[in-house]
Design an enzyme around this catalytic site. Structure first.
Site, PDB file in Angstrom:
ATOM      1  N   THR A 261      -5.564  31.027 -28.192  1.00 34.26           N
ATOM      2  CA  THR A 261      -6.246  31.142 -26.907  1.00 34.26           C
ATOM      3  C   THR A 261      -6.207  29.825 -26.146  1.00 34.26           C
ATOM      4  OG1 THR A 261      -7.734  32.804 -27.830  1.00 34.26           O
ATOM      5  CG2 THR A 261      -8.395  31.766 -25.757  1.00 34.26           C
TER       6      THR A 261
ATOM      7  N   VAL B 146       9.160  20.208 -29.954  1.00 32.26           N
ATOM      8  CA  VAL B 146       8.526  19.528 -28.821  1.00 32.26           C
ATOM      9  C   VAL B 146       8.600  20.460 -27.623  1.00 32.26           C
ATOM     10  CG1 VAL B 146      10.698  18.330 -28.281  1.00 32.26           C
ATOM     11  CG2 VAL B 146       8.532  17.458 -27.349  1.00 32.26           C
TER      12      VAL B 146
ATOM     13  N   LYS C  85       7.160  15.455 -36.938  1.00 33.44           N
ATOM     14  CA  LYS C  85       7.131  15.682 -35.496  1.00 33.44           C
ATOM     15  C   LYS C  85       8.473  15.191 -34.992  1.00 33.44           C
ATOM     16  CE  LYS C  85       5.513  16.519 -31.346  1.00 33.44           C
ATOM     17  NZ  LYS C  85       5.361  17.902 -30.856  1.00 33.44           N
TER      18      LYS C  85
ATOM     19  N   THR D 287       0.668  21.856 -32.363  1.00 30.49           N
ATOM     20  CA  THR D 287       0.193  20.882 -33.349  1.00 30.49           C
ATOM     21  C   THR D 287      -1.010  21.412 -34.113  1.00 30.49           C
ATOM     22  OG1 THR D 287       1.029  19.030 -32.034  1.00 30.49           O
ATOM     23  CG2 THR D 287      -0.667  18.531 -33.670  1.00 30.49           C
TER      24      THR D 287
ATOM     25  N   LEU E 191     -11.253  26.793 -29.577  1.00 30.72           N
ATOM     26  CA  LEU E 191     -12.123  26.061 -30.486  1.00 30.72           C
ATOM     27  C   LEU E 191     -12.705  24.825 -29.803  1.00 30.72           C
ATOM     28  CD1 LEU E 191      -9.869  26.186 -33.693  1.00 30.72           C
ATOM     29  CD2 LEU E 191     -11.835  27.647 -33.166  1.00 30.72           C
TER      30      LEU E 191
END
Length: 236
Positions: free
Chosen positions: A183, A124, A40, A19, A213
């Site tokens: 990551t 998904v 989605k 996402t 992040l």
């Protein structure tokens, strides 16, 4: 209007950043002035919110995609299957008394393609997650016949997962057009060596390496990515 840039975003596993990378794609498209929409395809795991119109179910991933896109879609098109239980899609669907129909998802995509200049479809889980007793996400990707972007979650075991996923994509006659190293485990030893090993073995280009992040915002992730090599990517 018919979308000229379309892609299917898959991953090597669940919870590896599909996402976030999809929203980064949308952010980059919107920054170029492109009318971008997101689907989605199946969302498993939703929370009920009470509104003046009654109970409305929300999924975090679907909401993030909608916020990053600039084409507003009806919920029925943006998330063809919004399942309440956060578990494997076929299990969640059975609990809800729903049958996931790939043809329905494709029909939603065909409609959205006429409403935007670019469409990002997020899968998904991983590439071969069961959707029913007879179909999985690989069958969905094959039915949509879209170029595939693979998100590799950087953690122990990612080499095997990434190479097997790439093989499964090719086995369905689909084109892997790019991959992202995201990551997941910031403490993973020799992460750069793993990325180099994949770059040497995957024919598709590496679109970028995203560090762990603090806030997985679209603009923050997009800063580490270059999508310009993707087929039909809009010119700046």
């Amino acid at each position: 209007m018919t979308a000229t840039f379309n892609c299917f975003v898959t991953g090597t596993d669940t919870e590896i950043g599909k996402t976030m990378i999809s929203t980064a794609l949308l952010h980059a498209l919107v920054q170029q002035g492109v009318k971008a929409a997101a689907i989605k395809s199946v969302a498993a795991g939703a929370t009920a919110i009470q509104t003046n119109e009654g109970e409305v179910w929300h999924n975090d991933d679907a909401d993030a995609l909608a916020q990053a896109a600039n084409v507003v879609l009806p919920r029925e098109l943006a998330t063809p299957y919004l399942l309440h239980e956060a578990c494997a899609p076929h299990v969640s669907a059975e609990l809800q008394g729903v049958a996931i129909d790939i043809a329905h998802i494709k029909n939603c995509y065909v409609q959205v393609r006429e409403m935007a200049e670019a469409v990002v479809v997020e899968g998904v889980g991983g590439f071969r997650v069961p959707l029913s007793d007879h179909a999985d996400t690989a069958d969905l990707a094959r039915e949509l016949a879209l170029p595939v972007i693979m998100v590799v979650g950087l953690r122990l075991g990612c080499l095997n997962h990434a190479l097997l996923t790439a093989d499964a994509i090719a086995a369905r006659g689909l084109k892997l057009v790019g991959w992202v190293a995201n990551t997941v485990d910031a403490g993973m030893p020799f992460a750069e060596d793993n990325v180099a090993a994949l770059a040497a073995r995957l024919s598709a280009p590496l679109l970028g390496c995203v560090p762990r992040l603090a806030a997985p915002l679209p603009a923050a992730a997009a800063a580490y990515l270059d999508f310009s090599c993707l087929p039909n990517w809009p010119k700046a």
